[in-house]
Design a protein around this motif. Structure first.
Motif, PDB file in Angstrom:
ATOM      1  N   LEU A  64       7.698   7.543  -0.970  1.00 28.17           N
ATOM      2  CA  LEU A  64       6.737   8.451  -1.576  1.00 28.17           C
ATOM      3  C   LEU A  64       5.945   9.164  -0.488  1.00 28.17           C
ATOM      4  CD1 LEU A  64       5.501   5.994  -4.329  1.00 28.17           C
ATOM      5  CD2 LEU A  64       7.242   7.749  -4.551  1.00 28.17           C
ATOM      6  N   ASN A  65       5.721  10.467  -0.686  1.00 31.91           N
ATOM      7  CA  ASN A  65       5.049  11.298   0.309  1.00 31.91           C
ATOM      8  C   ASN A  65       3.783  11.922  -0.258  1.00 31.91           C
ATOM      9  OD1 ASN A  65       7.122  11.227   2.505  1.00 31.91           O
ATOM     10  ND2 ASN A  65       8.376  12.190   0.926  1.00 31.91           N
ATOM     11  N   ASN A  66       2.762  11.946   0.582  1.00 32.53           N
ATOM     12  CA  ASN A  66       1.522  12.667   0.284  1.00 32.53           C
ATOM     13  C   ASN A  66       0.897  12.266  -1.060  1.00 32.53           C
ATOM     14  OD1 ASN A  66       1.594  14.281   2.679  1.00 32.53           O
ATOM     15  ND2 ASN A  66       3.177  15.536   1.717  1.00 32.53           N
ATOM     16  N   VAL A  67       0.916  10.990  -1.349  1.00 30.17           N
ATOM     17  CA  VAL A  67       0.220  10.480  -2.529  1.00 30.17           C
ATOM     18  C   VAL A  67      -0.548   9.239  -2.113  1.00 30.17           C
ATOM     19  CG1 VAL A  67       1.886  11.355  -4.199  1.00 30.17           C
ATOM     20  CG2 VAL A  67       2.185   9.062  -3.246  1.00 30.17           C
ATOM     21  N   ARG A  68      -1.442   8.829  -2.990  1.00 26.39           N
ATOM     22  CA  ARG A  68      -2.203   7.624  -2.701  1.00 26.39           C
ATOM     23  C   ARG A  68      -1.264   6.431  -2.677  1.00 26.39           C
ATOM     24  NH1 ARG A  68      -4.127   3.877  -5.639  1.00 26.39           N
ATOM     25  NH2 ARG A  68      -3.624   4.975  -7.556  1.00 26.39           N
ATOM     26  N   CYS A  69      -1.381   5.639  -1.642  1.00 29.19           N
ATOM     27  CA  CYS A  69      -0.506   4.485  -1.480  1.00 29.19           C
ATOM     28  C   CYS A  69      -0.708   3.507  -2.636  1.00 29.19           C
ATOM     29  CB  CYS A  69      -0.824   3.806  -0.150  1.00 29.19           C
ATOM     30  SG  CYS A  69       0.394   2.610   0.385  1.00 29.19           S
ATOM     31  N   ALA A  70       0.373   2.954  -3.128  1.00 23.33           N
ATOM     32  CA  ALA A  70       0.284   2.012  -4.241  1.00 23.33           C
ATOM     33  C   ALA A  70      -0.638   0.846  -3.890  1.00 23.33           C
ATOM     34  CB  ALA A  70       1.663   1.483  -4.605  1.00 23.33           C
ATOM     35  N   PHE A  71      -1.441   0.435  -4.850  1.00 25.66           N
ATOM     36  CA  PHE A  71      -2.320  -0.729  -4.738  1.00 25.66           C
ATOM     37  C   PHE A  71      -3.470  -0.517  -3.753  1.00 25.66           C
ATOM     38  CE2 PHE A  71       2.074  -2.592  -5.299  1.00 25.66           C
ATOM     39  CZ  PHE A  71       2.040  -2.460  -6.672  1.00 25.66           C
ATOM     40  N   THR A  72      -3.813   0.725  -3.484  1.00 25.21           N
ATOM     41  CA  THR A  72      -4.992   1.016  -2.670  1.00 25.21           C
ATOM     42  C   THR A  72      -5.439   2.427  -2.960  1.00 25.21           C
ATOM     43  OG1 THR A  72      -5.902   1.185  -0.451  1.00 25.21           O
ATOM     44  CG2 THR A  72      -3.591   1.758  -0.706  1.00 25.21           C
ATOM     45  N   ASN A  73      -6.688   2.723  -2.687  1.00 18.28           N
ATOM     46  CA  ASN A  73      -7.216   4.053  -2.956  1.00 18.28           C
ATOM     47  C   ASN A  73      -7.051   5.003  -1.781  1.00 18.28           C
ATOM     48  OD1 ASN A  73      -8.147   3.583  -5.604  1.00 18.28           O
ATOM     49  ND2 ASN A  73      -9.938   2.520  -4.809  1.00 18.28           N
ATOM     50  N   GLU A  74      -6.573   4.498  -0.654  1.00 21.42           N
ATOM     51  CA  GLU A  74      -6.457   5.345   0.527  1.00 21.42           C
ATOM     52  C   GLU A  74      -5.166   6.167   0.480  1.00 21.42           C
ATOM     53  OE1 GLU A  74      -6.869   3.198   4.108  1.00 21.42           O
ATOM     54  OE2 GLU A  74      -8.814   2.339   3.603  1.00 21.42           O
ATOM     55  N   PRO A  75      -5.247   7.443   0.837  1.00 21.32           N
ATOM     56  CA  PRO A  75      -4.035   8.292   0.835  1.00 21.32           C
ATOM     57  C   PRO A  75      -3.123   7.937   2.000  1.00 21.32           C
ATOM     58  CG  PRO A  75      -5.894   9.505   1.707  1.00 21.32           C
ATOM     59  CD  PRO A  75      -6.442   8.196   1.222  1.00 21.32           C
ATOM     60  N   ARG A  76      -1.843   8.143   1.818  1.00 21.85           N
ATOM     61  CA  ARG A  76      -0.852   7.916   2.867  1.00 21.85           C
ATOM     62  C   ARG A  76       0.065   9.139   2.935  1.00 21.85           C
ATOM     63  NH1 ARG A  76      -3.815   4.197   3.432  1.00 21.85           N
ATOM     64  NH2 ARG A  76      -3.356   2.030   3.927  1.00 21.85           N
ATOM     65  N   GLN A 103       6.170  -3.421   0.874  1.00 23.77           N
ATOM     66  CA  GLN A 103       5.553  -2.111   1.028  1.00 23.77           C
ATOM     67  C   GLN A 103       5.248  -1.850   2.498  1.00 23.77           C
ATOM     68  OE1 GLN A 103       2.792  -1.041  -2.058  1.00 23.77           O
ATOM     69  NE2 GLN A 103       1.424  -0.091  -0.576  1.00 23.77           N
ATOM     70  N   GLU A 104       5.722  -0.686   3.006  1.00 26.24           N
ATOM     71  CA  GLU A 104       5.562  -0.359   4.423  1.00 26.24           C
ATOM     72  C   GLU A 104       4.933   1.023   4.561  1.00 26.24           C
ATOM     73  OE1 GLU A 104       8.323  -0.100   8.481  1.00 26.24           O
ATOM     74  OE2 GLU A 104       9.244  -0.270   6.498  1.00 26.24           O
ATOM     75  N   ASP A 105       3.875   1.083   5.338  1.00 25.62           N
ATOM     76  CA  ASP A 105       3.200   2.357   5.589  1.00 25.62           C
ATOM     77  C   ASP A 105       3.946   3.118   6.691  1.00 25.62           C
ATOM     78  OD1 ASP A 105       1.496   4.454   5.955  1.00 25.62           O
ATOM     79  OD2 ASP A 105      -0.239   3.270   6.560  1.00 25.62           O
ATOM     80  N   LEU A 106       4.460   4.301   6.359  1.00 23.16           N
ATOM     81  CA  LEU A 106       5.214   5.122   7.310  1.00 23.16           C
ATOM     82  C   LEU A 106       4.445   6.373   7.726  1.00 23.16           C
ATOM     83  CD1 LEU A 106       8.761   4.972   5.666  1.00 23.16           C
ATOM     84  CD2 LEU A 106       7.838   3.517   7.472  1.00 23.16           C
ATOM     85  N   SER A 107       3.123   6.346   7.589  1.00 23.22           N
ATOM     86  CA  SER A 107       2.320   7.525   7.906  1.00 23.22           C
ATOM     87  C   SER A 107       2.453   7.926   9.372  1.00 23.22           C
ATOM     88  CB  SER A 107       0.843   7.269   7.566  1.00 23.22           C
ATOM     89  OG  SER A 107       0.675   7.069   6.174  1.00 23.22           O
ATOM     90  N   ASP A 108       2.469   6.928  10.270  1.00 19.87           N
ATOM     91  CA  ASP A 108       2.596   7.244  11.698  1.00 19.87           C
ATOM     92  C   ASP A 108       3.927   7.929  11.986  1.00 19.87           C
ATOM     93  OD1 ASP A 108       0.130   6.195  12.233  1.00 19.87           O
ATOM     94  OD2 ASP A 108       0.873   4.234  12.869  1.00 19.87           O
ATOM     95  N   THR A 109       4.993   7.449  11.334  1.00 20.79           N
ATOM     96  CA  THR A 109       6.307   8.083  11.509  1.00 20.79           C
ATOM     97  C   THR A 109       6.290   9.519  11.011  1.00 20.79           C
ATOM     98  OG1 THR A 109       7.398   5.940  11.221  1.00 20.79           O
ATOM     99  CG2 THR A 109       8.756   7.903  10.947  1.00 20.79           C
ATOM    100  N   ALA A 110       5.633   9.745   9.873  1.00 20.19           N
ATOM    101  CA  ALA A 110       5.548  11.101   9.322  1.00 20.19           C
ATOM    102  C   ALA A 110       4.773  12.011  10.269  1.00 20.19           C
ATOM    103  CB  ALA A 110       4.880  11.062   7.944  1.00 20.19           C
ATOM    104  N   ARG A 111       3.708  11.479  10.872  1.00 20.00           N
ATOM    105  CA  ARG A 111       2.918  12.286  11.816  1.00 20.00           C
ATOM    106  C   ARG A 111       3.747  12.643  13.044  1.00 20.00           C
ATOM    107  NH1 ARG A 111      -0.932   8.220  10.598  1.00 20.00           N
ATOM    108  NH2 ARG A 111      -2.511   8.939   9.120  1.00 20.00           N
ATOM    109  N   LEU A 112       4.507  11.673  13.567  1.00 20.89           N
ATOM    110  CA  LEU A 112       5.345  11.934  14.739  1.00 20.89           C
ATOM    111  C   LEU A 112       6.411  12.978  14.428  1.00 20.89           C
ATOM    112  CD1 LEU A 112       5.815   8.317  16.162  1.00 20.89           C
ATOM    113  CD2 LEU A 112       4.458  10.166  17.153  1.00 20.89           C
ATOM    114  N   GLU A 113       7.004  12.900  13.229  1.00 19.58           N
ATOM    115  CA  GLU A 113       8.007  13.885  12.842  1.00 19.58           C
ATOM    116  C   GLU A 113       7.390  15.278  12.758  1.00 19.58           C
ATOM    117  OE1 GLU A 113       9.639  12.501   9.202  1.00 19.58           O
ATOM    118  OE2 GLU A 113      10.889  10.959  10.137  1.00 19.58           O
ATOM    119  N   ALA A 114       6.149  15.356  12.220  1.00 16.21           N
ATOM    120  CA  ALA A 114       5.472  16.648  12.119  1.00 16.21           C
ATOM    121  C   ALA A 114       5.167  17.202  13.512  1.00 16.21           C
ATOM    122  CB  ALA A 114       4.187  16.504  11.305  1.00 16.21           C
TER     123      ALA A 114
END
Length: 219
Positions: free
Chosen positions: A68-80, A104-115
């Motif tokens: 899932l991209n650009n939505v609030r991470c499941a089971f938390t209120n923080e966006p990922r 559940q794995e947070d891939l935000s850092d990977t998405a930032r590096l790709e950007a």
């Protein structure tokens, strides 16, 4: 492990939560164990796809994978920017579905590096394009400057056309300087270490950004 893990029974009641999931969900395992997932985590923007997939795993016994991209991470209120969820069935000795595990794995850092990589590639392409355009501009510019100098020859200081011709020559030289700076910027060569005049460096840099500065009324 750094991956969040929630284990539930066949009724979707939480049986265990690991430390990574506690940090991700900002809850304490002792407070949520023994409670239904739907009670602890309401079906909101980020939770809904995961909870829907959980129902399929518990009902059909087939593992589910979500990215899932650009939505609030499941089971938390923080966006990922991006996170991956894998849901797999847990089976008893008879092979029947007895529960499920949610990874559940947070891939935000990977998405930032790709950007960042994509932006770097765009900048690199822009540099190559700037070099090609600069070469194309340089050829007619040399002709303009040459003819301006030719027309200036033999004209006295009081010639009425001399100021205009001098302006054409000066502006052509200024554009040549900008073109040279663009070529220097786009040249794919290893850097050299050596002394440099800061005054000259600043003047060359300002010549590149001068049009934008004037447009923004920066003196």
């Amino acid at each position: 492990i750094p991956v969040g893990v929630i284990a539930v029974d066949r009724e979707a009641v939480i049986q265990s939560v690991n430390r990574a999931q506690e940090l991700l969900s900002q809850v304490k395992g002792a407070e949520v164990v023994g409670r239904p997932v739907m009670e602890v985590f309401e079906s909101r923007e980020g939770d809904a796809p995961v909870l829907d997939a959980l129902a399929q795993v518990l009902g059909g016994g087939e593992a589910q994978d979500l990215t899932l991209n650009n939505v609030r991470c499941a089971f938390t209120n923080e966006p990922r920017l991006r996170y991956r969820v894998r849901l797999a069935p847990l089976r008893d000795l008879k092979g029947d579905v007895d529960g499920a595990v949610i990874l559940q794995e947070d891939l935000s850092d990977t998405a930032r590096l790709e950007a960042q990589l994509l932006r770097s590639e765009k900048l690199s392409s822009l540099g190559v394009l700037a070099g090609g355009v600069a070469h194309e501009i340089n050829n007619p510019l040399t002709t303009v400057l040459g003819y301006a100098k030719l027309l200036l020859e033999g004209r006295g200081a009081d010639d009425k056309d001399r100021p205009a011709l001098e302006l054409v020559a000066d502006e052509a030289r200024r554009v040549q300087e900008i073109v040279r700076n663009l070529l220097d910027f786009s040249r794919q060569e290893p850097g050299e270490v050596g002394p440099i005049s800061l005054e000259e460096l600043l003047e060359r840099t300002l010549s590149l950004v001068a049009p934008d500065l004037r447009k923004r009324q920066v003196v």
